[in-house]
Design a protein around this motif. Sequence first.
Motif, mmCIF file in Angstrom:
data_model
loop_
_atom_site.group_PDB
_atom_site.id
_atom_site.type_symbol
_atom_site.label_atom_id
_atom_site.label_comp_id
_atom_site.label_asym_id
_atom_site.label_seq_id
_atom_site.Cartn_x
_atom_site.Cartn_y
_atom_site.Cartn_z
ATOM 1 N N ALA A 31 0.833 -1.196 0.000
ATOM 2 C CA ALA A 31 0.000 0.000 0.000
ATOM 3 C C ALA A 31 0.867 1.244 0.000
ATOM 4 C CB ALA A 31 -0.926 0.012 1.211
ATOM 5 N N THR A 32 0.470 2.206 -0.807
ATOM 6 C CA THR A 32 1.101 3.522 -0.753
ATOM 7 C C THR A 32 0.350 4.362 0.266
ATOM 8 O OG1 THR A 32 1.784 3.399 -3.065
ATOM 9 C CG2 THR A 32 1.700 5.583 -2.071
ATOM 10 N N VAL A 33 1.085 5.081 1.079
ATOM 11 C CA VAL A 33 0.467 5.877 2.137
ATOM 12 C C VAL A 33 -0.192 7.109 1.519
ATOM 13 C CG1 VAL A 33 0.869 7.185 4.259
ATOM 14 C CG2 VAL A 33 2.080 5.020 3.854
ATOM 15 N N SER A 34 -1.517 7.106 1.572
ATOM 16 C CA SER A 34 -2.292 8.181 0.955
ATOM 17 C C SER A 34 -2.641 9.282 1.949
ATOM 18 C CB SER A 34 -3.587 7.625 0.364
ATOM 19 O OG SER A 34 -4.369 7.012 1.380
ATOM 20 N N ASP A 35 -2.621 8.948 3.238
ATOM 21 C CA ASP A 35 -2.955 9.945 4.250
ATOM 22 C C ASP A 35 -2.360 9.529 5.588
ATOM 23 O OD1 ASP A 35 -5.728 8.857 5.929
ATOM 24 O OD2 ASP A 35 -5.119 7.820 4.116
ATOM 25 N N LEU A 36 -2.324 10.476 6.486
ATOM 26 C CA LEU A 36 -1.847 10.242 7.853
ATOM 27 C C LEU A 36 -2.994 10.626 8.783
ATOM 28 C CD1 LEU A 36 1.708 11.849 7.541
ATOM 29 C CD2 LEU A 36 1.101 9.437 7.234
ATOM 30 N N PRO A 37 -3.877 9.676 9.106
ATOM 31 C CA PRO A 37 -5.100 10.028 9.833
ATOM 32 C C PRO A 37 -4.874 10.627 11.213
ATOM 33 C CG PRO A 37 -4.858 7.637 9.620
ATOM 34 C CD PRO A 37 -3.840 8.251 8.732
ATOM 35 N N LEU A 38 -3.737 10.363 11.819
ATOM 36 C CA LEU A 38 -3.496 10.913 13.152
ATOM 37 C C LEU A 38 -3.006 12.359 13.107
ATOM 38 C CD1 LEU A 38 -1.885 7.806 14.911
ATOM 39 C CD2 LEU A 38 -4.252 8.608 15.021
ATOM 40 N N THR A 39 -2.572 12.822 11.912
ATOM 41 C CA THR A 39 -2.122 14.214 11.784
ATOM 42 C C THR A 39 -2.980 15.033 10.819
ATOM 43 O OG1 THR A 39 -0.595 13.807 9.934
ATOM 44 C CG2 THR A 39 0.238 13.442 12.179
ATOM 45 N N GLY A 40 -3.769 14.356 9.984
ATOM 46 C CA GLY A 40 -4.638 15.061 9.040
ATOM 47 C C GLY A 40 -4.043 15.305 7.665
ATOM 48 N N GLU A 41 -2.778 14.922 7.440
ATOM 49 C CA GLU A 41 -2.186 15.093 6.107
ATOM 50 C C GLU A 41 -2.781 14.077 5.134
ATOM 51 O OE1 GLU A 41 2.230 15.758 6.060
ATOM 52 O OE2 GLU A 41 2.000 15.162 8.167
ATOM 53 N N ALA A 42 -2.920 14.487 3.844
ATOM 54 C CA ALA A 42 -3.544 13.578 2.883
ATOM 55 C C ALA A 42 -3.205 13.968 1.450
ATOM 56 C CB ALA A 42 -5.061 13.565 3.057
ATOM 57 N N THR A 43 -3.234 12.976 0.561
ATOM 58 C CA THR A 43 -3.157 13.210 -0.878
ATOM 59 C C THR A 43 -4.586 13.366 -1.418
ATOM 60 O OG1 THR A 43 -3.201 10.827 -1.295
ATOM 61 C CG2 THR A 43 -1.036 11.872 -1.133
ATOM 62 N N THR A 44 -4.707 13.779 -2.690
ATOM 63 C CA THR A 44 -6.026 13.960 -3.302
ATOM 64 C C THR A 44 -6.499 12.653 -3.937
ATOM 65 O OG1 THR A 44 -5.163 14.545 -5.488
ATOM 66 C CG2 THR A 44 -5.383 16.335 -3.865
ATOM 67 N N PRO A 45 -7.809 12.516 -4.209
ATOM 68 C CA PRO A 45 -8.309 11.324 -4.912
ATOM 69 C C PRO A 45 -7.632 11.125 -6.267
ATOM 70 C CG PRO A 45 -10.130 12.508 -3.928
ATOM 71 C CD PRO A 45 -8.913 13.379 -3.758
ATOM 72 N N GLU A 46 -7.358 12.217 -6.979
ATOM 73 C CA GLU A 46 -6.707 12.109 -8.285
ATOM 74 C C GLU A 46 -5.284 11.554 -8.144
ATOM 75 O OE1 GLU A 46 -8.295 14.812 -7.154
ATOM 76 O OE2 GLU A 46 -10.084 14.700 -8.436
#
Length: 232
Positions: A200-215
């Motif tokens: 899996a590629t890390v798409s987001d960091l749920p504990l910090t709120g960082e995230a990539t876009t759906p695109e």
Amino acid sequence: MTPHNQAKKGEIAKTVLMPGDPLRAKFIAETYLENPKCFNTVRNMLGYTGTFEGREISVMGSGMGMPSIGIYSYELYHFYDVEAIIRIGSAGGIADHVKLRDVVIGMGACTDSNYAAQYRLPGTFAPTADFGLLEKAVSLARAQGVPFHVGNLISSDLFYGDYADSLTDWKKMGVLAVEMEAAALYMNAARCGKKALAMATVSDLPLTGEATTPEERQTTFTQMMEIALRLA
């Protein structure tokens, strides 16, 4: 044919790459495979077979969650003579050293699901990857200079859970990232004596709120895709 797959025997390769998103399967087929042919459109769960560097490979979406990948992987293993399934998905990084776009290779998959109850085991089953696939994936990631981590995933049945601290608790146990499919894939593979690996590629960091876009998740996780293609 099955209720979920219109492919005929022989139209699916022995190794199948399985992103969750069927549009990611389409992107991989059109970007990387030579002469890709679509073998499934049922429920828009797109599947393609083509060649990569002279080897026949299939790619098919799995959908979201363990019930969905449970159906598609079961059918591929049991009805289409598939020998290996490599999940190429996205995950939320929860360990402190896991960053956006890093690749996590799932040596094992913890779960909060009751999926294993069907096997009526006298204990708790530990879903794990095929070591040969895992070992080769690590070698390929190193050779390509891809930032990667190997360890436990947590395959959750819940995207919107009611217990806010659940990921923190899994983090305390050394779990690297959260996703929703790997444990069911590993259990299906174990039950029928086949091979499986989840990356899996890390798409987001749920504990910090960082995230990539759906695109970005659909079209830019190419390092993981290229590892999987060479692994197949």
